[in-house]
Design a protein around this motif. Structure first.
Motif, PDB file in Angstrom:
ATOM      1  N   ALA B  47       0.828  -1.207   0.000  1.00 31.54           N
ATOM      2  CA  ALA B  47       0.000   0.000   0.000  1.00 31.54           C
ATOM      3  C   ALA B  47       0.859   1.252   0.000  1.00 31.54           C
ATOM      4  O   ALA B  47       0.377   2.340  -0.251  1.00 31.54           O
ATOM      5  CB  ALA B  47      -0.929  -0.007   1.210  1.00 31.54           C
ATOM      6  N   GLY B  48       2.145   1.090   0.305  1.00 34.98           N
ATOM      7  CA  GLY B  48       3.037   2.240   0.290  1.00 34.98           C
ATOM      8  C   GLY B  48       3.455   2.721   1.662  1.00 34.98           C
ATOM      9  O   GLY B  48       4.132   3.731   1.781  1.00 34.98           O
ATOM     10  N   LYS B  49       3.073   1.971   2.705  1.00 30.79           N
ATOM     11  CA  LYS B  49       3.426   2.392   4.059  1.00 30.79           C
ATOM     12  C   LYS B  49       4.936   2.447   4.239  1.00 30.79           C
ATOM     13  O   LYS B  49       5.476   3.463   4.684  1.00 30.79           O
ATOM     14  CB  LYS B  49       2.866   1.389   5.096  1.00 30.79           C
ATOM     15  N   SER B  50       5.608   1.348   3.886  1.00 30.49           N
ATOM     16  CA  SER B  50       7.056   1.340   4.117  1.00 30.49           C
ATOM     17  C   SER B  50       7.748   2.342   3.216  1.00 30.49           C
ATOM     18  O   SER B  50       8.733   2.942   3.615  1.00 30.49           O
ATOM     19  CB  SER B  50       7.672  -0.038   3.887  1.00 30.49           C
ATOM     20  N   THR B  51       7.265   2.491   1.977  1.00 31.57           N
ATOM     21  CA  THR B  51       7.897   3.468   1.084  1.00 31.57           C
ATOM     22  C   THR B  51       7.810   4.858   1.689  1.00 31.57           C
ATOM     23  O   THR B  51       8.798   5.596   1.712  1.00 31.57           O
ATOM     24  CB  THR B  51       7.205   3.450  -0.288  1.00 31.57           C
ATOM     25  N   THR B 217      -4.108   6.711   9.670  1.00 25.88           N
ATOM     26  CA  THR B 217      -4.083   7.048   8.247  1.00 25.88           C
ATOM     27  C   THR B 217      -4.194   5.739   7.474  1.00 25.88           C
ATOM     28  O   THR B 217      -3.463   4.793   7.757  1.00 25.88           O
ATOM     29  CB  THR B 217      -2.781   7.766   7.886  1.00 25.88           C
ATOM     30  N   VAL B 218      -5.113   5.694   6.534  1.00 26.83           N
ATOM     31  CA  VAL B 218      -5.299   4.481   5.742  1.00 26.83           C
ATOM     32  C   VAL B 218      -4.677   4.693   4.376  1.00 26.83           C
ATOM     33  O   VAL B 218      -4.895   5.723   3.743  1.00 26.83           O
ATOM     34  CB  VAL B 218      -6.791   4.137   5.584  1.00 26.83           C
ATOM     35  N   GLY B 222      -0.504   3.114  -2.800  1.00 27.49           N
ATOM     36  CA  GLY B 222       0.426   4.231  -2.819  1.00 27.49           C
ATOM     37  C   GLY B 222      -0.210   5.571  -2.492  1.00 27.49           C
ATOM     38  O   GLY B 222       0.463   6.583  -2.456  1.00 27.49           O
ATOM     39  N   ARG B 223      -1.515   5.568  -2.260  1.00 29.07           N
ATOM     40  CA  ARG B 223      -2.179   6.827  -1.940  1.00 29.07           C
ATOM     41  C   ARG B 223      -2.678   6.830  -0.512  1.00 29.07           C
ATOM     42  O   ARG B 223      -2.977   5.785   0.047  1.00 29.07           O
ATOM     43  CB  ARG B 223      -3.399   7.029  -2.851  1.00 29.07           C
ATOM     44  N   ILE B 224      -2.795   8.051   0.008  1.00 30.14           N
ATOM     45  CA  ILE B 224      -3.394   8.172   1.331  1.00 30.14           C
ATOM     46  C   ILE B 224      -4.884   8.395   1.141  1.00 30.14           C
ATOM     47  O   ILE B 224      -5.299   9.304   0.421  1.00 30.14           O
ATOM     48  CB  ILE B 224      -2.723   9.322   2.095  1.00 30.14           C
ATOM     49  N   ALA B 239     -11.748  -0.976   7.612  1.00 28.62           N
ATOM     50  CA  ALA B 239     -11.627  -2.142   6.737  1.00 28.62           C
ATOM     51  C   ALA B 239     -12.159  -1.814   5.357  1.00 28.62           C
ATOM     52  O   ALA B 239     -11.567  -2.185   4.342  1.00 28.62           O
ATOM     53  CB  ALA B 239     -12.382  -3.316   7.340  1.00 28.62           C
ATOM     54  N   ARG B 240     -13.280  -1.101   5.318  1.00 29.65           N
ATOM     55  CA  ARG B 240     -13.854  -0.751   4.020  1.00 29.65           C
ATOM     56  C   ARG B 240     -12.881   0.093   3.218  1.00 29.65           C
ATOM     57  O   ARG B 240     -12.667  -0.116   2.031  1.00 29.65           O
ATOM     58  CB  ARG B 240     -15.166  -0.016   4.232  1.00 29.65           C
ATOM     59  N   ARG B 241     -12.275   1.052   3.895  1.00 23.38           N
ATOM     60  CA  ARG B 241     -11.345   1.920   3.178  1.00 23.38           C
ATOM     61  C   ARG B 241     -10.088   1.165   2.767  1.00 23.38           C
ATOM     62  O   ARG B 241      -9.580   1.335   1.674  1.00 23.38           O
ATOM     63  CB  ARG B 241     -10.949   3.087   4.079  1.00 23.38           C
ATOM     64  N   MET B 242      -9.611   0.325   3.665  1.00 16.61           N
ATOM     65  CA  MET B 242      -8.340  -0.348   3.419  1.00 16.61           C
ATOM     66  C   MET B 242      -8.436  -1.334   2.263  1.00 16.61           C
ATOM     67  O   MET B 242      -7.527  -1.453   1.456  1.00 16.61           O
ATOM     68  CB  MET B 242      -7.934  -1.071   4.694  1.00 16.61           C
ATOM     69  N   PHE B 243      -9.537  -2.053   2.171  1.00 17.24           N
ATOM     70  CA  PHE B 243      -9.628  -3.106   1.160  1.00 17.24           C
ATOM     71  C   PHE B 243     -10.413  -2.677  -0.055  1.00 17.24           C
ATOM     72  O   PHE B 243     -10.549  -3.431  -0.999  1.00 17.24           O
ATOM     73  CB  PHE B 243     -10.253  -4.365   1.761  1.00 17.24           C
ATOM     74  N   GLY B 244     -10.971  -1.469  -0.008  1.00 16.30           N
ATOM     75  CA  GLY B 244     -11.722  -1.025  -1.164  1.00 16.30           C
ATOM     76  C   GLY B 244     -12.899  -1.927  -1.407  1.00 16.30           C
ATOM     77  O   GLY B 244     -13.635  -2.271  -0.483  1.00 16.30           O
TER      78      GLY B 244
END
Lengths: 375, 513
Positions: B47-51, B217-218, B222-224, B239-244
């Motif tokens: 998702a881009g967290k580590s980046t 922050t979800v 790569g996007r917030i 969960a809804r936001r995280m998994f779309g």
């Protein structure tokens, strides 16, 4: 060591590739094969240039004009038909001894025992040729070549076996076995199998002239070169396109993954060593049959060690071994000219070879870091 | 250096973007980490967290955007620079020297170490420092004797000792027991509330977010997507936001009528040595039947790793026997193929894959020497490529190409690659170790569903897991491994989380005492 670029994967488009042009299907290894190949070619050529510059400094310090020396190097290596023939003759054994390092490297072993395998191969070729004296020429030659191959294979195969079952470091054992092989060789040619009619230097019984390997028609280069090039191509194909090669790549890449896959690790290690050792042994047999006609000290001139250099410069790729061996053979062949024209010691070309080796080893630190290549 | 009263830095990123080749890892990310708060970064793998975090820490350089620390724009080019700004990171894996003491490990991390160290003074200073900390460790203790939780605390202490006031914790609870995790996180929260620290918590676990974070922050692709106060949101919304659009499914695991009799795999009195030569697995016996999932639960480091290595062929047994389908199992390739034995070990990139080879080659690890891919000793590249592309599509492996190197993939995708390879049609015995370690909830649910499906197909499954939730969700029978032995066995219906936990920790407590 197999080095490939991390950044190379970046330039793959996300979309599917069009149905496979032949060149792209070359490699099972990393991302676009051509990018990886381009990278290693760039690194090798870069290392070569740096080594030449350093060599130039070395020569200048000695009071010679570097440009003139470069010119003589070129002339001595590839400038005339005569020098090209010299380069090819020098390259012939180096191609084979390079395989002695390059093939075991595919399973992750660093074997540097090409010299010992070559010497024993030559010795065994003499013994086999003597034993089959009286046989038709081509049979005798074949027996001698096979004998040499088997001797080299057994020698390096022992390195693999020691590694697998006794945990002996293969680099150390193959290095030490070189000394044993050379001692054994010297012992036999200066006593038990010595030809006492040769007084200048210790020489073994001569090989029956009928078993000699002749020259390629129209060239003063013996057929050994063709055998070497053929073997490189065969090994390239085997390592790239067969299940055996695939197994070796897995083992060389990650032993633990090979264990999970249940691969016969010991067998693969030893097969790789047998192939490598066989190639170096064959080189010794060819030198005896095609060049010297007997086993003597002239066999111990460092072809095995030069092979290590060639294998690294070719990044352990059997196909790349061919041009690299020709280049290095050329450099060796030009030693005489440097000696005559600039009154430099014959070993000067070895300085250049050493510099190339160091630069190639150092260049692998740049693998995957060349920015513009990833674009 | 140990000046605690200094307020923690405020870190803010604006429109940060980072691209790796064709993959946009981070896209216009803007977020503000308010000082003195615990801020959770929630998102799937990739998702881009580590980046994002690595850009802040100076491990990557962002392509565009800016980072402001205490309102001042900073071009952070190296980890050294971020450290100088008081930013620190605690990694998933420990970075301690286990033969050294706590004090030595702390002093070791300092930028400048005098040629001669006055240990008496250092110990005094350290004791003084520990007094200001919410959790303490005896500076004289050897790191090797610390539990995972204590090591994690030491990692955090090290960052604080080095004067870092902005701490990123990368999935800090993945190696801890639930109790240890709660303890560490609540202490981090307490530190933040005292205004001494800003904490960024990278996690997959909703529970941790809801319990310990103040802001969340979800991220996805790569996007917030959103930043909110944890108190004003809910697990469902996150969960809804995280998994779309993807739905989170749990493995269908209704009560199953009777397990078929007859063990497919039997382990008898198995013993194995660990890396240090001591017996790590002792007299272990168990049997796995076709069509059931036998779970081996236990706290990490109780012999599970060695047991799996023996089964996978990476370690030799000291004694005992392994039988598969009634035959002595020697872990050769031909036996693996004949009996359909497949393995997914821990850390698949290091243990099950060849880094230098492509995704395609790694997928083919089990199949390259059999038809249709092999033909009289030749590997048929076209067939292999088609076959690999099919698997990549079926298991939704995200890779730029089948020829991309396997180590260019994210952890979850490596896991998927290995699973795609191991869940083949001739599967009859599947050995798994922590198959969802480090994966997000959606990927874990998907993998759980696959495992359950294999079991329903009649595959014997041995699941070695440190995650009790996973064990309870999937297993038909559960055994507990502790101190290298099987100490407890229970059917799923009778299994009780607290009872299992008691058995899991019993021996390790006895050892520590």
């Amino acid at each position: 060591m197999p080095s490939s670029s991390d950044s190379a994967v970046d330039q793959q488009p996300l979309t599917k590739l069009p149905a496979a042009p032949w060149s792209r299907q070359l490699s099972l290894a990393s991302a676009p094969a051509y990018a990886a190949a381009l990278e290693s070619a760039c690194l090798s050529i870069g290392a070569l240039v740096v080594a030449l510059v350093l060599f130039g400094i070395f020569v200048a310090v000695g009071g010679h004009d570097p440009l003139a020396v470069y010119g003589a190097l070129y002339l001595g290596a590839f400038g005339t038909r005569f020098s090209i023939e010299g380069a090819l003759t020098q390259a012939s054994p180096i191609i084979l001894t390079a395989l002695c390092t390059a093939v075991p490297a595919r399973v992750g072993l660093l074997v540097i025992g090409g010299e010992g395998a070559l010497v024993l191969g030559g010795l065994c070729a003499v013994l086999c040729a003597t034993a089959s004296a009286g046989a038709p020429g081509w049979i005798g030659a074949l027996v001698a070549l096979l004998g040499g191959t088997c001797a080299g294979a057994a020698w390096i195969g022992a390195v693999g076996a020691l590694k697998q079952w006794r945990g002996v470091n293969e680099t150390i054992s193959s290095l030490l076995l070189n000394y044993i092989a050379i001692a054994l060789f010297n012992h036999l040619i200066s006593g038990p199998i010595r030809d006492f009619s040769q007084t200048l230097k210790a020489t073994s019984w001569p090989v029956p002239p009928a078993f000699g390997i002749g020259s390629i028609p129209g060239w003063s280069v013996h057929w050994g070169l063709v055998i070497g090039i053929g073997l490189c191509i065969v090994l390239f194909v085997v390592l790239r396109y067969t299940t055996l090669g695939f197994s070796m790549d897995i083992l060389g890449g990650n032993r633990r993954a090979a264990q999970v896959a249940g691969l016969p690790i010991g067998r693969l290690l030893i097969v790789a060593c047998l192939i490598g050792g066989g190639a170096a042994g064959l080189a010794g047999a060819i030198e005896v049959l095609a060049v010297h006609g007997a086993a003597s000290e002239s066999l111990i001139v460092g072809f095995g060690y030069t092979g290590i250099l060639v294998a690294f410069l070719a990044r352990q790729n059997p196909l790349a071994v061919i041009p690299v061996a020709l280049l290095v053979g050329g450099i060796s062949a030009s030693g005489g000219l440097l000696q005559r024209r600039f009154d430099m010691p014959d070993a000067t070309t070895q300085v250049l070879e050493g510099l190339i080796f160091i630069c190639v080893l150092a260049s692998s630190a740049f693998a995957g870091r060349i920015r513009w290549l990833a674009r | 250096m140990n000046d605690i009263v200094q307020p923690p830095p405020c870190v803010e990123v604006r429109d940060l973007s980072k691209r790796f080749g064709s993959v946009q890892a981070l896209c216009d990310a803007s977020v503000r980490f308010a000082p003195g708060r615990v801020h959770a970064l929630l998102g799937e793998n990739g998702a881009g967290k580590s980046t994002l975090v690595k850009c802040i820490m100076g491990y990557y350089r962002a392509d565009s955007g800016m980072i402001r620390v205490d309102g001042v724009a900073q071009a952070i080019r190296s980890p050294q620079q971020s450290r100088a700004l008081g930013l620190g990171m605690v990694y998933q894996h420990f970075t301690l020297v286990s033969q050294m003491s706590v004090a030595e490990n702390l002093v070791l991390g300092r930028a400048r170490i005098p040629a001669r160290i006055d240990w008496k003074a250092e110990h005094r200073a350290l004791t003084e420092f520990m007094r200001t900390m919410p959790f303490r460790l005896d500076p004289a203790r050897r790191v090797a004797s610390l539990s995972a939780g204590e090591k994690q605390k030491l990692e955090i202490l090290k960052q604080l000792y080095l004067g870092r006031r902005f701490l990123v914790l990368d999935e800090p609870t993945s190696v801890l027991t639930p109790d240890e995790a709660d303890q560490v996180l609540s202490e981090m929260r307490a530190l933040a509330e005292r205004g001494t620290l800003t904490v960024v918590l990278i996690t997959h676990k909703f529970r941790e977010v809801m319990r310990f974070a103040q802001d969340v922050t979800v991220m996805r692709g790569g996007r917030i997507l959103a930043t909110a106060e944890a108190a004003s949101t809910s697990i469902d919304e996150l969960a809804r936001r995280m998994f779309g659009q993807a739905t989170v499914t749990t493995a269908a695991n209704e009560a199953r009528a009777g397990v078929p009799a007859g063990a497919y795999c039997e382990v008898r009195d198995l013993g194995a040595h660990g890396d240090r030569g001591t017996l790590a697995v002792v007299d272990t016996s168990f049997a796995v039947r076709s069509g059931e999932i036998l779970a081996i639960a236990g706290v990490s480091g109780n012999g599970q790793k060695e047991l799996v290595e023996v089964l996978a062929g990476q370690r030799d047994a000291a004694d005992g026997a392994i039988l598969v389908a009634g035959h002595a199992y020697r872990r050769t390739r031909s036996q693996m193929q004949r009996y359909g034995v497949f393995v997914l070990t821990e850390e698949p990139l290091a243990n099950d894959c060849v880094r230098s080879l492509s995704v395609m080659a790694n997928l083919a690890l089990r199949r390259y020497d059999r038809p249709p891919i092999a033909w009289h000793g030749w590997v048929r590249r076209r067939v292999l490529r088609r076959w690999a592309e099919e698997l990549i599509a079926r298991y939704r492996i995200r890779t730029s190409s089948p020829l991309a190197r396997i180590d260019s993939l994210s952890g979850g995708n490596v896991q998927r690659t290995v699973l795609a390879r191991e869940l083949s049609e001739d599967l009859r015995l599947l050995i798994l170790q922590n198959p969802c370690f480090g994966l997000d909830a959606a990927a874990a649910a998907e993998i759980h569903a696959q495992i359950a499906k294999a079991r329903d197909r009649g595959v014997a499954v041995l699941l070695v897991s440190e995650d009790l939730d996973e064990v309870l969700e999937l297993a038909d029978r559960i055994v507990v491994m502790s101190g290298g032995r099987i100490v407890h066995e229970v059917g799923r219906a009778q299994a009780d989380r607290y009872e299992l936990g008691r058995h899991m920790t019993r021996t390790s407590e006895a050892e520590a005492a």
